[in-house]
Design a protein around this motif. Structure first.
Motif, mmCIF file in Angstrom:
data_model
loop_
_atom_site.group_PDB
_atom_site.id
_atom_site.type_symbol
_atom_site.label_atom_id
_atom_site.label_comp_id
_atom_site.label_asym_id
_atom_site.label_seq_id
_atom_site.Cartn_x
_atom_site.Cartn_y
_atom_site.Cartn_z
ATOM 1 N N THR A 1 1.085 -1.192 -0.572
ATOM 2 C CA THR A 1 0.251 0.197 -0.038
ATOM 3 C C THR A 1 1.054 0.984 -0.164
ATOM 4 O OG1 THR A 1 -0.204 0.215 2.685
ATOM 5 C CG2 THR A 1 -1.924 -1.156 1.472
ATOM 6 N N GLY A 2 2.477 1.355 -0.105
ATOM 7 C CA GLY A 2 3.072 2.140 0.401
ATOM 8 C C GLY A 2 2.173 3.544 1.841
ATOM 9 N N LYS A 3 1.554 2.552 2.825
ATOM 10 C CA LYS A 3 1.166 3.484 3.767
ATOM 11 C C LYS A 3 1.173 2.992 4.860
ATOM 12 C CE LYS A 3 -2.214 5.437 0.679
ATOM 13 N NZ LYS A 3 -3.238 5.972 0.686
ATOM 14 N N ASP A 4 1.738 1.754 5.262
ATOM 15 C CA ASP A 4 1.774 1.386 6.233
ATOM 16 C C ASP A 4 3.101 0.390 6.911
ATOM 17 O OD1 ASP A 4 0.787 -0.080 8.244
ATOM 18 O OD2 ASP A 4 -0.642 -1.487 8.215
ATOM 19 N N LEU A 5 3.033 -0.644 6.225
ATOM 20 C CA LEU A 5 4.660 -1.251 6.142
ATOM 21 C C LEU A 5 5.498 -0.700 6.585
ATOM 22 C CD1 LEU A 5 3.517 -5.310 5.706
ATOM 23 C CD2 LEU A 5 3.233 -3.931 8.306
ATOM 24 N N ALA A 6 5.822 -0.066 4.803
ATOM 25 C CA ALA A 6 7.303 0.967 4.697
ATOM 26 C C ALA A 6 6.897 1.890 5.660
ATOM 27 C CB ALA A 6 6.240 1.515 2.636
ATOM 28 N N VAL A 7 6.234 2.244 6.078
ATOM 29 C CA VAL A 7 6.266 3.477 7.028
ATOM 30 C C VAL A 7 6.556 3.291 7.851
ATOM 31 C CG1 VAL A 7 4.484 5.400 8.752
ATOM 32 C CG2 VAL A 7 4.354 4.886 5.516
ATOM 33 N N GLY A 8 6.560 1.905 8.806
ATOM 34 C CA GLY A 8 6.983 0.997 10.182
ATOM 35 C C GLY A 8 8.491 1.311 9.945
ATOM 36 N N THR A 9 9.081 0.571 9.096
ATOM 37 C CA THR A 9 10.389 0.564 8.669
ATOM 38 C C THR A 9 11.574 1.989 8.125
ATOM 39 O OG1 THR A 9 9.490 -1.464 7.213
ATOM 40 C CG2 THR A 9 11.739 -0.541 6.786
ATOM 41 N N ALA A 10 10.369 2.913 7.652
ATOM 42 C CA ALA A 10 11.274 4.100 7.384
ATOM 43 C C ALA A 10 11.234 4.556 8.392
ATOM 44 C CB ALA A 10 9.924 4.905 6.177
ATOM 45 N N LEU A 11 10.671 4.403 9.281
ATOM 46 C CA LEU A 11 10.744 5.226 10.689
ATOM 47 C C LEU A 11 11.159 4.303 11.916
ATOM 48 C CD1 LEU A 11 9.662 6.965 13.261
ATOM 49 C CD2 LEU A 11 7.553 5.463 13.796
ATOM 50 N N ALA A 12 11.924 3.377 11.501
ATOM 51 C CA ALA A 12 12.585 2.522 11.895
ATOM 52 C C ALA A 12 14.065 3.034 12.039
ATOM 53 C CB ALA A 12 12.582 1.280 12.187
ATOM 54 N N ILE A 13 14.112 3.087 10.352
ATOM 55 C CA ILE A 13 15.278 3.561 10.154
ATOM 56 C C ILE A 13 16.170 4.629 10.213
ATOM 57 C CG2 ILE A 13 16.759 3.808 7.548
ATOM 58 C CD1 ILE A 13 15.258 1.835 6.392
ATOM 59 N N LEU A 14 14.741 6.024 10.350
ATOM 60 C CA LEU A 14 15.435 7.677 10.834
ATOM 61 C C LEU A 14 15.387 7.411 12.213
ATOM 62 C CD1 LEU A 14 11.953 9.471 9.732
ATOM 63 C CD2 LEU A 14 14.869 9.470 8.411
ATOM 64 N N CYS A 15 14.809 6.626 13.435
ATOM 65 C CA CYS A 15 15.203 6.375 14.905
ATOM 66 C C CYS A 15 16.861 5.622 14.605
ATOM 67 C CB CYS A 15 14.264 5.421 15.310
ATOM 68 S SG CYS A 15 12.877 6.561 15.282
ATOM 69 N N LEU A 16 17.171 5.256 13.796
ATOM 70 C CA LEU A 16 18.770 4.872 14.209
ATOM 71 C C LEU A 16 19.812 5.674 13.168
ATOM 72 C CD1 LEU A 16 17.016 0.946 13.361
ATOM 73 C CD2 LEU A 16 18.659 1.400 15.926
ATOM 74 N N TYR A 17 18.900 5.673 11.571
ATOM 75 C CA TYR A 17 20.732 6.073 11.444
ATOM 76 C C TYR A 17 20.229 7.704 10.989
ATOM 77 C CZ TYR A 17 20.912 1.627 10.820
ATOM 78 O OH TYR A 17 21.347 0.273 11.447
ATOM 79 N N ALA A 18 18.774 8.559 10.889
ATOM 80 C CA ALA A 18 18.811 10.021 11.127
ATOM 81 C C ALA A 18 19.725 10.173 11.761
ATOM 82 C CB ALA A 18 17.612 10.184 10.586
#
Length: 686
Positions: A378-395
Motif C-alpha cells: 500500500t505504501g502507507k503502512d509497513l513501509a512507513v513503519g520500516t522507514a520510521l525504524a530507519i530514521l530512528c536508527l540512522y538519521a
C-alpha cells in the motif's frame, strides 16, 4: 365430533411463511442503504460542497477518508487526517502522528481553505470539525502568535462547559508539540500572516453572495457535506446522511477516483447490477504507478507502494512484501533487502520479527546512501513503519542518514519515535501506519532488537485476599496485571451521557464504585483463571464491580442508578488469538453480572467487553481499545480506556501521581445512539 379448526387449516400454505413486521422493516432499511442510494447521496452532497468552495472562493481540502468522496478530483487541493476521536468527550487531543501542517501551505497560497467531512445520522457535524480541527487551529495559533490566541468552537455543538475543559488542555498540547516535534517556528510564521479561525458551514447555513474578505484571520471553513437527517433513513426518499462514511462496508472496493471517473455509468446502472459493475471496474483498474514520497528533512529517504514501482533511480531498496520484488536482484547497482511480510494485520505482526534484519543490512552499506526507497503493497503502512525504524536508527536531528551511526536502544525514546514519525506524516499525510504496525516498531526499537522482548512478561504475583492494595507485593508484573490489582479499591466517578436520540436522555452521573474480590461465576466464554484462594473460596483474579450514583438529566430530572459487572484477569494463553491477531498476553475482561452472584449459579456471566493491548498515551498514561465490538441486538458498543501512570505502578501511587482511569463507550445502532464517558478517581483514604 369433528376437531376444531386450527390456524394452519385456514391459512393458505404460501401465506404461512409471510415475513413478520420486523423482517419487513429490516428489508426496507437494507434497500434504503443500497449502494446506488449511497452514490446518489454522495453526488447530491458534492454539489453543496462545490457551492461552498465557490461562495468563499477557497480551495477544497478532504478530511480523509470520508471527505474525498464529496470532492471531484479536479477540485481537490489537499488531504488531511483529523480524527474524530481527538474531539470525543473526555478524549480531546492534538495528534502528534498527524500534524496536518500541509494545511498551512494551502492557506499560504489561497489565504484559507475549506475542509470537507461528513457524519452519519443523529449529529449535525462530525467531532473532527466541531472540536478536532478547532483544537488544532488553537494550538498552531499559540505556537506562532503566543498564548493569547483563543479557542473557537461551534456553540450549538459544543457546550461552554466542554469548551472550558478543552481550553484547560491546550497549554499541554502546545508544550508537547514544541518538545516532541520541535517545529520550525520561523517557517510557520512565514506561512501564517494572521491567525487561523474556524468557520462552520452546514446545509442549514446561509452562504455569502460574494466571497468575503477576512482582514484579521485566515478562514478555515469547516464544511459538513451531508444534510442532517432527524428521522429514519427510510423517511428521506433514499437520501443517506454521511453516505460515504465507513465505505469499506458498502463500496465493494470502489474508491473515490473510480467513482468520479465512472459516475454517470454507475448512476445509470440498475441497483442489482451495481456490485457486478463495481467488481469489473476494480478489476480493470490497474492502479497508478507508484510515486515515491521524499521524507523531509532527509534528502535521500523515499516511501512508496510496491505496485509498478520503478526502482532504477535508487541505489538501496527495502521492500516489506510477501514476495521479493521481481527482477530487482539482476540490477547489480541496487542493494536490496526483502523483509518477508504478509499483508494487513498479519504483516504488522511479521514486521516485528523482520525489522532486526535492518542492522546487518545497513552495516554493509556505504556511510551515506545516495537514494533509499522503502516500499510495501500500500505504501502507507509497513513501509512507513520500516522507514520510521530507519530514521530512528540512522538519521540525525537534521535528517542526514549515516549507516555507520551506532544508535543504542537507550538513545531511542517514545518522544524520539514521535518526532521522527511527524517527519513522515508531514511529508505526506496519507502515510498513516496502523496501530499494530507502530506497536511492532516500538517493541523492536525499545526492546533491544529482540522480538521476544516485546512479549508480555510472565506474571508472578504474591497476594493476600484480605490485604489492601498497598500491602500487595509484585515481582516483574505486567501492566494488565498491575492495573487489575490496582482496580480493587474504592472509587468516585463522574459520567457524561450524550445521546443523539430524544428517546434516550442525556445528562451526568456522579457516584461511587467499588471493586472487590469475589467468587468466580460461570463465565461465557469460559476462560476463568485458576488463581483461587482455597481458604476463602474467592478468586483473586475476579472482581465484583458495584456502583451507585445519581443521574441528572439535561432536563433536570434526578434518578438513582446502580449496576454490577464482573472484572476478570485472564492469563496469557487466553483468549485464542483470532486470525491475523497476535497473542497479547494477560488481559482484563468485563462480564455481565449474573444474579444471584454465586459460584454455583447456573446463569453465565456473559462477556461484555475485553480490554485490548495497552499502548503509550503520553506522560505515562496507558490507552487501550476493546478487543472486539460488543453487539447487543442491532446496537454496536465500542469501548476505549485510559489509565494513569499510577495504575501501572506498584499500587501506592505516590511516585506516579494520582490514581485514575477513564472508560468511554460509543454506542451506535437502530435502538441507541449515545456516548458515555466516565472518569474514576481513587477514593479518599484508599
Amino acid at each position: 365430533m369433528s376437531k376444531p379448526l386450527s390456524q394452519s387449516d385456514i391459512l393458505f400454505p404460501h401465506l404461512s411463511n409471510t415475513p413478520n413486521f420486523s423482517t419487513t422493516l429490516s428489508s426496507l432499511k437494507r434497500s434504503t442503504l443500497s449502494t446506488h442510494n449511497r452514490l446518489s447521496s454522495i453526488f447530491s452532497d458534492s454539489t453543496f460542497v462545490t457551492a461552498v468552495a465557490s461562495a468563499y472562493a477557497l480551495p477544497l481540502v478532504a478530511n480523509e477518508r470520508c471527505g474525498s468522496w464529496y470532492i471531484p478530483p479536479s477540485q481537490k487541493s489537499e488531504s488531511v487526517y483529523f480524527k474524530s476521536t481527538d474531539g470525543h468527550m473526555g478524549q480531546w487531543g492534538f495528534s502528534l502522528r498527524r500534524l496536518n501542517l500541509q494545511v498551512l501551505d494551502v492557506v499560504e497560497r489561497a489565504g484559507g481553505c475549506v475542509i470537507v467531512d461528513s457524519t452519519r445520522r443523529g449529529k449535525s457535524m462530525p467531532d473532527a470539525l466541531s472540536k478536532s480541527v478547532p483544537i488544532w487551529c488553537c494550538v498552531v495559533n499559540r505556537v506562532v502568535f503566543g498564548e493569547g490566541e483563543a479557542l473557537y468552537t461551534p456553540p450549538l455543538a459544543v457546550s461552554e462547559s466542554e469548551k472550558a475543559q478543552i481550553e484547560g488542555r491546550i497549554g499541554g498540547f502546545v508544550r508537547e508539540f514544541l518538545d516532541v516535534c520541535k517545529p520550525n517556528i520561523a517557517d510557520l510564521r512565514a506561512k501564517l500572516k494572521k491567525p487561523l479561525r474556524p468557520i462552520w458551514v452546514t446545509h442549514s447555513s446561509t452562504l455569502p453572495e460574494s466571497a468575503p474578505a477576512f482582514a484579521d484571520f485566515h478562514p478555515v471553513v469547516l464544511c459538513t457535506a451531508s444534510r442532517r437527517v432527524h428521522g429514519a433513513e427510510g423517511s428521506e426518499g433514499g437520501y443517506i446522511q454521511g453516505a460515504a462514511d465507513d465505505h469499506e462496508a458498502w463500496s465493494h472496493g470502489l474508491t473515490p477516483p473510480l467513482f468520479w471517473a465512472n459516475r454517470e455509468l454507475l448512476m445509470n446502472t440498475n441497483e442489482e447490477d451495481v456490485p457486478r459493475l463495481i467488481a469489473d471496474l476494480v478489476k480493470q483498474d490497474r492502479g497508478a504507478d507508484a510515486i515515491p514520497t521524499l521524507i523531509k528533512p532527509t534528502s535521500t529517504l523515499y516511501i512508496s507502494s510496491s505496485q509498478n514501482v520503478d526502482t532504477s533511480p535508487f541505489d538501496v531498496v527495502v521492500s516489506c512484501t510477501p514476495d521479493p520484488l521481481p527482477h530487482i536482484d539482476a540490477k547489480a547497482k541496487v542493494k536490496y533487502l526483502h523483509l518477508n511480510c504478509q499483508t494487513g494485520k498479519l504483516g504488522s505482526r511479521d514486521l516485528r520479527a523482520q525489522l532486526p534484519h535492518i542492522r546487518p543490512f545497513f552495516a554493509a552499506l556505504p556511510p551515506h546512501p545516495t537514494k533509499l526507497l522503502v516500499c510495501c503493497p500500500t505504501g502507507k503502512d509497513l513501509a512507513v513503519g520500516t522507514a520510521l525504524a530507519i530514521l530512528c536508527l540512522y538519521a540525525d536531528a537534521h535528517g542526514t542518514l549515516n549507516s555507520e551511526r551506532k544508535t543504542e536502544s537507550r538513545e531511542i525514546s517514545k518522544p524520539v519515535i514521535k518526532q521522527k514519525l511527524s517527519w513522515i506524516t508531514t511529508s505526506n499525510p496519507a502515510l498513516n501506519p496502523s496501530r499494530a504496525t507502530l506497536q511492532s516498531v516500538n517493541a523492536v526499537l525499545l526492546g533491544n532488537w529482540d522480538p521476544k522482548a516485546a512479549t508480555t512478561t510472565t506474571t508472578t504475583t504474591t497476594t493476600t485476599t484480605h490485604d489492601p492494595p498497598q500491602a500487595r507485593t509484585t515481582t516483574h508484573v505486567d501492566k494488565p496485571t498491575r492495573i487489575f490489582h490496582n482496580l480493587a479499591t474504592h472509587w468516585t466517578f463522574t459520567r457524561t451521557l450524550t445521546s443523539a436520540l430524544p428517546s434516550h436522555p442525556s445528562g451526568t452521573v456522579s457516584g461511587t464504585a467499588r471493586l472487590t474480590p469475589c467468587p468466580s461465576p460461570s463465565l461465557s466464554p469460559s476462560t476463568s483463571s485458576d488463581h483461587t484462594n482455597t481458604d476463602t473460596n474467592t478468586n483473586t483474579n475476579t472482581l465484583l464491580y458495584t456502583e451507585t450514583g445519581t443521574f441528572t438529566t439535561t432536563t433536570n430530572l434526578h434518578f438513582t442508578t446502580t449496576r454490577q459487572y464482573i472484572y476478570t484477569l485472564h492469563p496469557p494463553t487466553a483468549p485464542t488469538p483470532a486470525a491475523g491477531e497476535a497473542d497479547t498476553g494477560p488481559y482484563i475482561a468485563v462480564h455481565f453480572s449474573p444474579s444471584p452472584l454465586s459460584p454455583s449459579s447456573s446463569e453465565n456471566a456473559g462477556l461484555f467487553v475485553a480490554i485490548g493491548p495497552l499502548t503509550p498515551g503520553g506522560e505515562g498514561v496507558q490507552e487501550a481499545r476493546n478487543q472486539a465490538q460488543h453487539l447487543c441486538g442491532g446496537d454496536v458498543y465500542t469501548a476505549s480506556w485510559r489509565f494513569s501512570a499510577a495504575m501501572v505502578g506498584d499500587g501506592k501511587g505516590e511516585r506516579e501521581g494520582e490514581m485514575w482511569w477513564e472508560v468511554r463507550y460509543d454506542v451506535n445502532g437502530p435502538g441507541k445512539e449515545y456516548v458515555s464517558w466516565t472518569r474514576y478517581v481513587r477514593g479518599v483514604g484508599e
